[in-house]
Design an enzyme around this catalytic site. Structure first.
Site, PDB file in Angstrom:
ATOM      1  N   ASP A  12       0.831  -1.230   0.000  1.00  0.00           N
ATOM      2  CA  ASP A  12       0.000   0.000   0.000  1.00  0.00           C
ATOM      3  C   ASP A  12       0.853   1.264   0.000  1.00  0.00           C
ATOM      4  O   ASP A  12       0.568   2.209  -0.732  1.00  0.00           O
ATOM      5  CB  ASP A  12      -1.061  -0.006   1.115  1.00  0.00           C
ATOM      6  CG  ASP A  12      -0.532  -0.028   2.538  1.00  0.00           C
ATOM      7  OD1 ASP A  12       0.699  -0.226   2.739  1.00  0.00           O
ATOM      8  OD2 ASP A  12      -1.351   0.151   3.469  1.00  0.00           O
ATOM      9  N   GLY A  72      -3.779  -5.346  18.944  1.00  0.00           N
ATOM     10  CA  GLY A  72      -2.377  -5.672  18.653  1.00  0.00           C
ATOM     11  C   GLY A  72      -2.185  -6.975  17.903  1.00  0.00           C
ATOM     12  O   GLY A  72      -1.084  -7.493  17.803  1.00  0.00           O
ATOM     13  N   LEU A  82      -5.230  -7.044  13.228  1.00  0.00           N
ATOM     14  CA  LEU A  82      -6.550  -7.007  12.590  1.00  0.00           C
ATOM     15  C   LEU A  82      -7.112  -5.583  12.571  1.00  0.00           C
ATOM     16  O   LEU A  82      -8.311  -5.373  12.411  1.00  0.00           O
ATOM     17  CB  LEU A  82      -7.511  -7.979  13.295  1.00  0.00           C
ATOM     18  CG  LEU A  82      -7.073  -9.448  13.244  1.00  0.00           C
ATOM     19  CD1 LEU A  82      -8.034 -10.333  14.026  1.00  0.00           C
ATOM     20  CD2 LEU A  82      -6.960  -9.950  11.805  1.00  0.00           C
ATOM     21  N   ASP A 106      -5.655  -0.097   5.824  1.00  0.00           N
ATOM     22  CA  ASP A 106      -6.506  -0.443   6.966  1.00  0.00           C
ATOM     23  C   ASP A 106      -7.659   0.549   7.098  1.00  0.00           C
ATOM     24  O   ASP A 106      -8.799   0.168   7.349  1.00  0.00           O
ATOM     25  CB  ASP A 106      -5.679  -0.435   8.264  1.00  0.00           C
ATOM     26  CG  ASP A 106      -4.453  -1.324   8.153  1.00  0.00           C
ATOM     27  OD1 ASP A 106      -4.384  -2.135   7.208  1.00  0.00           O
ATOM     28  OD2 ASP A 106      -3.558  -1.197   9.005  1.00  0.00           O
TER      29      ASP A 106
HETATM   30  C1  GLA Z   1      -0.006  -2.391   8.448  1.00  0.00           C
HETATM   31  C2  GLA Z   1      -0.207  -0.987   7.881  1.00  0.00           C
HETATM   32  C3  GLA Z   1      -0.801  -1.049   6.481  1.00  0.00           C
HETATM   33  C4  GLA Z   1       0.006  -1.983   5.583  1.00  0.00           C
HETATM   34  C5  GLA Z   1       0.263  -3.314   6.264  1.00  0.00           C
HETATM   35  C6  GLA Z   1       1.173  -4.205   5.478  1.00  0.00           C
HETATM   36  O1  GLA Z   1      -1.245  -3.010   8.628  1.00  0.00           O
HETATM   37  O2  GLA Z   1      -1.077  -0.255   8.720  1.00  0.00           O
HETATM   38  O3  GLA Z   1      -0.880   0.249   5.931  1.00  0.00           O
HETATM   39  O4  GLA Z   1       1.198  -1.377   5.181  1.00  0.00           O
HETATM   40  O5  GLA Z   1       0.800  -3.149   7.559  1.00  0.00           O
HETATM   41  O6  GLA Z   1       0.575  -4.582   4.291  1.00  0.00           O
END
Ligand code: GLA
Length: 382
Positions: free
Chosen positions: A39, A123, A126, A173
C-alpha cells in the site's frame, strides 16, 4: 457477538448519561487476503472488513466538549474540540488524532458524549486502531454534519495515524474499514484509491489464525522497510515501486544492494499476485487464489523478511489440512495473524485441527476466527 456489543454500548450510555443515545456508529477491523507491504508503494491490496468492530453509542452536544467512555480500557477521554487539542496516550490518541485531522482539514467540529467498546483483538494485526479511528470519524461526521465520503475519511484517519499518533502506515486499513462491502473483499488501487468489490465465493471461508505472538519493534522495522522501498523507487527513477514492472526490474536490479533488491522484488511480485488473486477470486477459482497466497507468504518470509517462526509454523500446519486452499501471514508481520482460505464445509474442522496442532508444535494457544466479510463504517439511529 456484534448485536450484543451494540446493546452493551447503548445500555452503558443509559447508565452513564441518564438518557438514551441518539445514534450508534460502527467500524470494522480487517484481514488482508493478499497484498502486504504494497500500500505504501502505491500498489494493490485485497483486504476484507471482518465481522468484528468498534461500536460507539453517542449523542451530540451543542458545545465543543467530547466525553467518551471506553469500556475496553476502563477509561474516559475528555477534551474540547473547539480549543487547542493536546496529546494523551493509548486509545485516546486515536480519538484525538481524528478530531485533529478533521479540524485541520477545515471542518468545524461539535462535541459529543459517547460509550465505546469493540471486539477486534488488540495488537493482533486485525486493525483495531483503524476501526477505532473510523468509528470516531463516523461520530464526528454525524455530530458535526460533515459529509461522509469513505476515501476522504480514510485519508484523514491515516493522516491522524501518521501525523498525530506517529505511525507511518499506508492507506489499506483505514480504507477497508471505511469502505468494506458485505460478502466481498475489496481490490484497492492504493494510488488512485479506486476500489473494486470482489465477491468471496460462498463455498469458501476465510479463517484468521492468530499465532498469539506479538512484537514490540513493529514500528521501527516497518519504517525501515518503507524507507528501503522508497530508496529502491529512487534508484529506478520512479515515484513508487508500483511503477516498476518485471522487465524494468530484471534489466536494472543488479545495481541494487542485495537487501534492497529483495525488498523491491517482493513488492513488484506482490502487486502482480494481488491483481491475479482478485481476478481468480472473481471467477471462483479458489485454488489459484490459494496458490498465490502461498507464494505471497514465501515472498514475505524470504525477500521482505517480516515473518517469524510461529507464523511459518502456523502456515505450514494450515496448508497440511485437506480443506485448505492456501495460507499466508497477513498484515505488517513480525507476529500476529495468518489467514487461510478454506473449503466452507471444512472450516470448523480446519479451525479446530489447526489450532490443536499449532498449540502442540509451538506451546502457545492460538485464537482462530472464521470471518464473514462485512460492510464498512456505518451510523444508524440508536
Ligand atoms: C499495516 C499498515 C498497512 C500496511 C500493512 C502491510 O497493517 O497499517 O498500511 O502497510 O501493515 O501490508
Amino acid at each position: 457477538m456484534s448485536d450484543a456489543l451494540r446493546a452493551r454500548v447503548v445500555n452503558e450510555f443509559h447508565t452513564r448519561f441518564g438518557a438514551a443515545p441518539e445514534f450508534v456508529a460502527r467500524a470494522p477491523g480487517r484481514v488482508n487476503l493478499i497484498g502486504d507491504h504494497t500500500d505504501y508503494n502505491d500498489g494493490f491490496v485485497l483486504p476484507m472488513a471482518i465481522d468484528r468492530a468498534v461500536w460507539i453509542a453517542f449523542r451530540s452536544r451543542t458545545d465543543g466538549e467530547v466525553v467518551v467512555h471506553s469500556l475496553d480500557f476502563g477509561d474516559v477521554a475528555e477534551f474540547d474540540v473547539q480549543g487547542e487539542l493536546s496529546h494523551s496516550t493509548g486509545w485516546q490518541e486515536y480519538v484525538r488524532g481524528v478530531a485533529w485531522a478533521l479540524a485541520d482539514a477545515g471542518s468545524t467540529l461539535h462535541g459529543w458524549e459517547g460509550v465505546a467498546a469493540g471486539d477486534v483483538p488488540l495488537g493482533a494485526g486485525l486493525s483495531s486502531s483503524a476501526a477505532l479511528e473510523l468509528a470516531t470519524a463516523r461520530v464526528f461526521a454525524s455530530a458535526s454534519s460533515v459529509p461522509w465520503a469513505a476515501p476522504r475519511m480514510a485519508l484523514l484517519a491515516q493522516r491522524a495515524e501518521n501525523r498525530w499518533v506517529g505511525v507511518n502506515c499506508g492507506i489499506m486499513d483505514q480504507l477497508i474499514s471505511a469502505a468494506g462491502v458485505a460478502g466481498h473483499a475489496l481490490l484497492i488501487d492504493c494510488r488512485s484509491l479506486a476500489t473494486r468489490a470482489v465477491v468471496v465465493p460462498h463455498d469458501a471461508a476465510v479463517v484468521v489464525l492468530d499465532t498469539a505472538t506479538r512484537r514490540g519493534l513493529v514500528d521501527s522495522e516497518y519504517n525501515e522497510r518503507r524507507e528501503r522501498c522508497e530508496a529502491a523507487a529512487r534508484y529506478f527513477g520512479v515515484k513508487a515501486l508500483r511503477d516498476v514492472d518485471d522487465t524494468m526490474f530484471n534489466a536494472r536490479a543488479d545495481g541494487l544492494d542485495d537487501v534492497t533488491r529483495r525488498r523491491a522484488r517482493h513488492v513488484i511480485g506482490e502487486n502482480l499476485r494481488t491483481r491475479l488473486a482478485a481476478a481468480a477470486l472473481e471467477r471462483g477459482d479458489v485454488k489459484t487464489v490459494g496458490r498465490l497466497m502461498d507464494e505471497s507468504h514465501a515472498s514475505l518470509r524470504d525477500d521482505f523478511a517480516v515473518s517469524r517462526r510461529e507464523l511459518d509454523v502456523m502456515v505450514t500446519i494450515a496448508r497440511e489440512h485437506d480443506g485448505c486452499y492456501g495460507a499466508r501471514m497477513t498484515g505488517a508481520g513480525f507476529g500476529g495473524c495468518a489467514v487461510a482460505l478454506v473449503r466452507r464445509d471444512a472450516a470448523d474442522a480446519f479451525a479446530r485441527d489447526t489450532a490443536q496442532r499449532y498449540e502442540r508444535a509451538v506451546g502457545l494457544v492460538p485464537a482462530v476466527y472464521v470471518c464473514a466479510a462485512s460492510a464498512g463504517a456505518s451510523v444508524e439511529p440508536a
